[in-house]
Design an enzyme around this catalytic site. Structure first.
Site, PDB file in Angstrom:
ATOM      1  N   GLY A 116       0.709  -1.243   0.134  1.00 42.17           N
ATOM      2  CA  GLY A 116      -0.037  -0.023   0.111  1.00 42.17           C
ATOM      3  C   GLY A 116       0.915   1.211  -0.113  1.00 42.17           C
TER       4      GLY A 116
ATOM      5  CE  LYS B 201       4.460   6.115  13.876  1.00 41.96           C
ATOM      6  NZ  LYS B 201       4.826   5.422  12.788  1.00 41.96           N
TER       7      LYS B 201
ATOM      8  CB  SER C 299      -3.918   5.621  10.534  1.00 44.43           C
ATOM      9  OG  SER C 299      -3.659   5.031  11.616  1.00 44.43           O
TER      10      SER C 299
END
Length: 327
Positions: A9, A204, A273
Site C-alpha cells: 500500500g 511513537k 489513520s
C-alpha cells in the site's frame, strides 16, 4: 538482495520503490486496481524530495516470487495471523520478516532479558496465532517515521519523513539488519539500526495511543484535539500513563510529554489513520495501540484509569463500526 513487500500500500509501495531504485530485487504483492496500475505503469512517487517512478515486479501470487531474503510487511497488524498463505511461499531458512507496524509488536518480549522474557501478549498474538505465522526468531522490528498516502492507483504521495528505524528483538546489531539498512540507504531512505528499538516503539506509541482513539471517538483532527483544553488534558494523562507502563516493563524513553503534544499540534488538521479507517468502514487497529498497553498494565499492576476508560469506549466503537460495515 531479494525483497518481497506483502501489502504494498502507501508505505509498502513507497519503500519497495525506493529499494528498487537503490538496486535491490523487489517484488510487490498487492491486489485490485492498485496492483493493476503498478503492473502497467510502475510505482509513481510524488515527493517534496523529488518525484520518481520505479518499476519493481508486482503480483498477487507469492508463489510467483518464491523465497526471498527479506519480507517487508505493509499490512495492518490485525491481518498478520491470517497472512500465512501470503507469507509462507516467500520463506527460506534464513528469511527475515520486517514488520513496519505501529504499536506493541507480537515479538515484544522475545529475546528480552528480564522477568517477562518470551511472554506472549494476548492482545496482539491471540492464542499464538501470529507467532505461528511469523515466528519471532524471524522478526526484525521497524518503526516508521514517514507519512505517505495512495493518491490514486499506482501513485504514492510522500508527505514527510524518510526514517525507518529497525532493530533486533534480542538487542543485538545483526548482519541482517545492517545489510537491509544499507539497501534502504542506497534507495534514499534513512534506516538506522537501533540497539534497543523498544525506545522508538514507545515514543511513537505515545502519539498513537492517545490521538488515534480520541480522533475516532470525536471525529476530530490532531489540531482540533490539541486546541480543545479537555481533550488536550486527556492526551496528556494517556501519555503519562503509557510512560508508566513502559517503565514497568523496563523501558525508559527520554521524551517530554509537552513536547510530544506540541509536535502533534504542529501537524495540523490531519486525520489519524484510525479515523481514516473508521470513515472508510475498515477495521480499527486498536489492539496493538491500546489494548496491548492495558494488558501490560495489568501484568505489571500499573494503574492506568484513563487508558482503561478510553479503551472501553474505543473497543465498543470498533465493535459497532464492524457491525455497521457488515450490515
Amino acid at each position: 538482495m531479494k525483497v518481497a513487500v506483502v501489502g504494498a500500500g502507501a508505505i509498502g509501495a513507497y519503500v519497495g520503490a525506493a529499494l528498487h531504485r537503490g538496486g535491490a530485487e523487489v517484488h510487490l504483492i498487492a491486489r485490485g486496481p492498485h496492483l493493476a496500475a503498478m503492473r502497467r505503469d510502475g510505482v509513481r512517487v510524488i515527493s517534496p524530495r523529488g518525484d520518481f517512478t520505479a518499476r519493481p515486479a508486482a503480483t498477487d501470487d507469492p508463489h510467483e516470487v518464491g523465497p526471498v531474503d527479506y519480507v517487508l510487511l505493509g499490512l495492518k497488524a490485525h491481518s498478520y495471523a491470517a497472512a500465512g498463505p501470503l507469507i509462507r511461499p516467500l520463506l527460506h531458512q534464513d528469511t527475515a520478516v520486517i514488520a513496519a507496524q505501529n504499536g506493541i509488536p507480537w515479538w515484544y518480549f522475545h529475546g528480552l532479558p528480564g522477568p517477562h522474557t518470551g511472554r506472549r501478549i494476548d492482545s496482539v498474538d491471540p492464542g499464538g496465532a501470529v507467532s505461528a505465522t511469523l515466528p519471532p526468531a524471524r522478526a526484525i522490528g521497524c518503526v516508521v517515521y514517514a507519512a505517505t498516502e495512495i493518491e490514486s492507483p499506482g501513485v504514492v504521495r510522500h508527505l514527510e519523513g524518510t526514517r525507518f528505524s529497525i532493530g533486533e528483538p534480542d538487542l543485538t546489531i545483526s548482519r541482517r539488519c545492517l545489510h537491509f539498512s544499507e539497501a534502504m540507504r542506497a534507495g534514499g531512505l534513512k534506516c538506522p539500526v537501533e540497539p534497543d528499538l523498544r525506545n522508538d516503539i514507545w515514543i511513537k506509541l505515545l502519539g498513537n495511543i492517545s490521538f488515534n482513539p480520541i480522533s475516532a471517538l470525536a471525529r476530530a483532527t490532531m489540531a482540533q484535539i490539541c486546541r480543545h483544553p479537555d481533550t488536550r488534558s486527556l492526551v496528556e494523562s494517556m501519555m503519562r500513563e503509557t510512560l508508566a507502563v513502559a517503565g514497568a516493563v523496563g523501558c525508559h524513553p527520554k521524551i517530554s510529554v509537552e513536547r510530544r503534544i506540541a509536535g502533534a499540534e504542529r501537524v495540523g488538521e490531519h486525520k489519524t489513520s484510525t479515523l481514516q479507517d473508521l470513515e472508510k468502514g475498515k477495521p480499527l487497529e486498536l489492539d496493538v495501540l491500546l489494548a496491548a498497553v492495558v494488558e501490560l498494565a495489568a501484568l505489571t499492576a500499573t494503574p492506568v484509569p484513563t487508558l482503561r476508560a478510553v479503551h472501553a469506549l474505543a473497543d465498543l466503537l470498533a465493535q459497532t463500526s464492524e457491525t455497521r460495515s457488515a450490515a
